[in-house]
Motif scaffolding. Structure first.
Motif, mmCIF file in Angstrom:
data_model
loop_
_atom_site.group_PDB
_atom_site.id
_atom_site.type_symbol
_atom_site.label_atom_id
_atom_site.label_comp_id
_atom_site.label_asym_id
_atom_site.label_seq_id
_atom_site.Cartn_x
_atom_site.Cartn_y
_atom_site.Cartn_z
ATOM 1 N N GLY A 103 4.581 -5.494 0.226
ATOM 2 C CA GLY A 103 5.062 -6.844 0.519
ATOM 3 C C GLY A 103 4.664 -7.303 1.914
ATOM 4 N N MET A 104 4.676 -6.380 2.863
ATOM 5 C CA MET A 104 4.274 -6.723 4.230
ATOM 6 C C MET A 104 2.796 -7.083 4.280
ATOM 7 N N VAL A 105 1.959 -6.315 3.551
ATOM 8 C CA VAL A 105 0.536 -6.644 3.475
ATOM 9 C C VAL A 105 0.349 -8.049 2.918
ATOM 10 N N VAL A 147 -4.318 -0.853 0.487
ATOM 11 C CA VAL A 147 -4.224 -1.240 1.897
ATOM 12 C C VAL A 147 -2.990 -0.622 2.542
ATOM 13 N N ALA A 148 -1.887 -0.634 1.800
ATOM 14 C CA ALA A 148 -0.609 -0.169 2.341
ATOM 15 C C ALA A 148 -0.516 1.349 2.449
ATOM 16 N N SER A 149 -1.360 2.092 1.734
ATOM 17 C CA SER A 149 -1.135 3.539 1.634
ATOM 18 C C SER A 149 -2.293 4.418 2.095
ATOM 19 N N THR A 201 -2.049 -13.368 1.535
ATOM 20 C CA THR A 201 -1.962 -14.553 0.669
ATOM 21 C C THR A 201 -0.590 -15.218 0.673
ATOM 22 N N THR A 202 0.407 -14.543 1.215
ATOM 23 C CA THR A 202 1.806 -14.939 1.018
ATOM 24 C C THR A 202 2.090 -14.937 -0.482
ATOM 25 N N ASN A 203 2.879 -15.861 -0.981
ATOM 26 C CA ASN A 203 3.380 -15.729 -2.348
ATOM 27 C C ASN A 203 2.362 -16.159 -3.406
#
Length: 400
Positions: free
Chosen positions: A262-264, A109-111, A269-271
């Protein structure tokens, strides 16, 4: 107006999850079923790890943590990677997710931008191509045959790379084949990658500690440190520590990518579970002596299954270096007929026949990109495996 997004049309539900669910339903209905579809160790989570989780609950450690993992766990991951793999990552270069699958998905997702290509050796874990597709990417599947021990060669990798290639995804030891890349194997691939500076490397090292016959596990950035700045090293506690249900995976890589992942996660889901994170710290930092003992048990099971499958008419099975799967060929059964006259035309039909005739649930090779094969998980006790293999032998012998 349709409610389901068009992008879901390019993927399918997980075949392994579906077959495992079918096996549970058949058992609940009273059928005599041996399920060899699930990729899950049959061992319990180590007692010290479980106790750490219980202590976390009792101490009230049940609140939110940092979105992509608490500092204590990131530090434990960094120590593990340094201690076992010779990789020097700072804790802020580590991200923690809800299992290894979640970490891989966050990375895509991030890349990935639409049209970016991801080289995926086959046989592959069923989720890899679908995750790429969901994120707008294009999986470039490289078929690796049994004659090459299901491993991608340097020439195949070179031929698969284009100007649109964003990632090469490597899984060693492999789900579903159990194949593992030796240091020489991996060096041949990293030499190719050094020449293509736009290509990043994503590893799935989840089965790192389940290797046999004195095999030495290596990961790409360990073999070629010059790739560190474009490598994401992914791992987790699910397999080696029998913590599948705790849902903790992690990755280490360049800071820009880790922050993006981490932003995704902060918007999805958060942590991960605070309790599971505490248990994972204990897993990584605590005693490790049980790991080779369990690997030895898996090796004994591998030898049993490979031997018995190779005594089955029409079936041939490679001897894997790791994980807890075999990926036998059923090519010799294709074109034959069952006792009731039905033709076996594919590995899907062969696996359906095993269920109907003998109550043995396996996963067809079509789910993993290379046919005609099927996957067996031997993460169960010896007696069950022996009975399952007898049933497979009987079913194969009944074909004509």
């Amino acid at each position: 107006m349709a409610i389901v997004a068009q992008r879901l049309s390019v993927i399918r539900p997980s075949p392994t999850v579906a077959l495992n669910t079918k096996a549970m339903e058949m058992k609940a209905a009273g059928h005599d079923v041996i399920a060899l579809a699930a990729g899950e160790p049959d061992f319990d989570t180590p007692a010290n790890v479980g106790e750490a989780g219980i202590a976390a609950i009792r101490s009230g450690d049940t609140k939110y943590t940092a979105p992509d993992g608490r500092p204590e766990l990131k530090a434990a991951v960094a120590r593990k990677l340094n201690r076992e793999n010779g990789l020097d990552y700072a804790p802020n270069q580590v991200t923690v997710g809800n299992g290894g699958k979640h970490v891989l998905y966050n990375a895509f997702v991030a890349s990935l931008d639409p049209g970016d290509e991801v080289v995926v050796p086959a046989p592959y874990w069923t989720s890899y191509p679908d995750m790429v597709l969901l994120c707008g990417g294009i999986p470039i599947v490289v078929e690796c045959r049994a004659e090459a021990d299901f491993k991608m060669t340097a020439a195949q990798l070179e031929a698969a790379i284009t100007p649109k290639t964003k990632w090469v995804l490597l899984n060693s030891p492999s789900n579903p084949s159990g194949a593992a890349y030796s240091r020489d194997d991996m060096k041949a691939l990293t030499d190719v990658l050094l020449a293509h500076e736009h290509v990043w490397v994503m590893t799935d090292d989840m089965y790192e500690h389940i290797v046999y016959d004195d095999f030495e596990f290596v990961t790409p950035a360990q073999v070629e440190p010059r790739l560190m700045e474009r490598t994401l090293t992914v791992n987790g506690v699910s397999k080696a520590y029998a913590m599948t249900g705790w849902r903790i995976g992690y990755a280490a890589g360049p800071l820009e990518l880790i922050r993006a992942m981490g932003m995704v996660q902060s918007q999805s889901t958060t942590n991960p579970s605070s309790i599971s994170q505490t248990a994972a710290v204990e897993a990584l930092d605590g005693p490790q002596d049980f790991i080779p003992e369990r690997a030895a048990a898996f090796q004994k099971r591998r030898d049993l299954v490979v031997s018995m499958l190779n005594q089955s008419p029409g079936i041939s099975c490679n001897r894997p270096e790791g994980a807890f799967y075999v990926y036998p060929s059923c090519e010799g059964c294709i074109g034959k007929r069952t006792p009731d006259g039905k033709a076996i035309e594919s590995d899907d039909e062969f696996c359906a026949y095993l269920i109907d005739a003998e109550g043995v649930v396996t996963v067809p090779g079509s789910a993993f990109g290379v046919s005609p094969h099927f996957r067996i998980s031997y993460a169960t006790d010896d007696a069950t495996l022996e009975e399952a293999c007898r049933r497979i032998q009987r079913a194969a012998a009944a074909l004509s």
